[in-house]
Motif scaffolding. Structure first.
Motif, mmCIF file in Angstrom:
data_model
loop_
_atom_site.group_PDB
_atom_site.id
_atom_site.type_symbol
_atom_site.label_atom_id
_atom_site.label_comp_id
_atom_site.label_asym_id
_atom_site.label_seq_id
_atom_site.Cartn_x
_atom_site.Cartn_y
_atom_site.Cartn_z
ATOM 1 N N MET A 2 0.837 -1.198 0.000
ATOM 2 C CA MET A 2 0.000 0.000 0.000
ATOM 3 C C MET A 2 0.868 1.243 0.000
ATOM 4 N N SER A 3 0.504 2.201 -0.820
ATOM 5 C CA SER A 3 1.197 3.488 -0.816
ATOM 6 C C SER A 3 0.663 4.335 0.328
ATOM 7 N N GLY A 4 1.495 4.543 1.330
ATOM 8 C CA GLY A 4 1.130 5.409 2.434
ATOM 9 C C GLY A 4 1.702 6.796 2.215
ATOM 10 N N SER A 5 1.795 7.565 3.284
ATOM 11 C CA SER A 5 2.217 8.956 3.158
ATOM 12 C C SER A 5 2.902 9.433 4.433
ATOM 13 N N SER A 6 3.806 10.387 4.269
ATOM 14 C CA SER A 6 4.426 11.019 5.434
ATOM 15 C C SER A 6 3.392 11.798 6.240
ATOM 16 N N PHE A 58 7.387 9.954 1.236
ATOM 17 C CA PHE A 58 7.523 11.355 1.616
ATOM 18 C C PHE A 58 7.234 12.232 0.381
ATOM 19 N N ASN A 59 7.866 13.349 0.198
ATOM 20 C CA ASN A 59 7.455 14.272 -0.871
ATOM 21 C C ASN A 59 7.964 13.808 -2.235
ATOM 22 N N VAL A 60 7.135 13.024 -2.901
ATOM 23 C CA VAL A 60 7.499 12.453 -4.205
ATOM 24 C C VAL A 60 7.345 13.525 -5.291
ATOM 25 N N ILE A 124 9.692 5.547 2.951
ATOM 26 C CA ILE A 124 10.420 5.650 1.688
ATOM 27 C C ILE A 124 10.773 7.122 1.522
ATOM 28 N N CYS A 125 12.035 7.443 1.763
ATOM 29 C CA CYS A 125 12.469 8.837 1.794
ATOM 30 C C CYS A 125 13.982 8.890 1.609
ATOM 31 N N THR A 126 14.517 10.104 1.556
ATOM 32 C CA THR A 126 15.965 10.264 1.384
ATOM 33 C C THR A 126 16.682 10.489 2.706
ATOM 34 N N VAL A 166 10.769 15.396 7.653
ATOM 35 C CA VAL A 166 11.853 14.602 7.069
ATOM 36 C C VAL A 166 11.809 13.231 7.732
ATOM 37 N N GLY A 167 12.132 12.200 6.977
ATOM 38 C CA GLY A 167 12.084 10.846 7.524
ATOM 39 C C GLY A 167 13.422 10.140 7.488
#
Length: 201
Positions: A2-6, A58-60, A124-126, A166-167
């Motif tokens: 599932m695509s979640g979100s920050s 995060f911010n894609v 999923i983030c940098t 930020v993650g």
């Protein structure tokens, strides 16, 4: 998967990178419903004994973004040679290119099908924060237009918008070996070139 979100994370604590064990959003409707959706997916997967992953993106940014989002708005204003209305741009965000996200999803699929990853939520983030203003400045520099095209402060910040989001993707990296490979400058350059190609198609 599932695509979640920050946005699933509580915005009350913004001084450190978000980890998967941080408190979830109980304030705004969007973040709260995203968080509830992820929890229900994990619960349903556990009930059916299916490996279930909630990838909190995060911010894609990158090809395929909606026109109202930051990068398409900037490129549209530059193309039209018009002043681009922005907030103060002080918000710190973890921008991640869509190609890195797709690669993460591909790896997650492979690992889950072979039972090499445990069910759960994964960021999923940098792990790197950049302000919205610095993002816009890079777009201007790579588009070879003066930053004066940016009308900084012309619009207010959105209500309840977190200052810092930020993650850390340490959990997903340890489980899969995935790491983001496209830095902000390269990612923006890829998007600018993508838009140039579309102009001539």
């Amino acid at each position: 998967i599932m695509s979640g979100s920050s946005a699933e994370y509580s915005t009350h604590i913004t001084t450190k990178p978000k980890t998967e064990t941080d408190p979830l959003n109980r304030n705004d409707l969007y973040g709260k419903t995203k968080a509830i959706g992820g929890l229900k997916a994990l619960k349903a997967g556990k009930k059916r004994n299916i490996t279930t992953l909630v990838l909190r993106l995060f911010n894609v940014y990158g090809p395929g973004e909606s026109a109202h989002r930051l990068l398409p708005s900037l490129l549209r204003g530059i193309k039209r040679d018009e002043k681009i209305k922005m907030s103060q741009g002080t918000q710190i965000r973890d921008f991640i290119h869509v190609l890195d996200v797709c690669r993460a999803m591909e790896i997650a699929s492979i690992k889950s099908l072979s039972n090499q990853i445990s069910s759960g939520a994964y960021n999923i983030c940098t792990g790197t924060g950049n302000s919205v203003a610095s993002f816009a400045n890079i777009v201007c520099q790579q588009s070879k237009v003066p930053v004066s095209i940016l009308n900084i402060g012309a619009i207010p910040l959105r209500p309840n918008e977190p200052n810092n989001l930020v993650g850390t993707a340490r959990k997903f990296t340890q489980a899969t070996g995935w790491r983001p490979s496209i830095n902000l400058e390269r990612g923006i350059n890829l998007e600018i070139n993508f838009h140039k190609r579309k102009m001539y198609e």
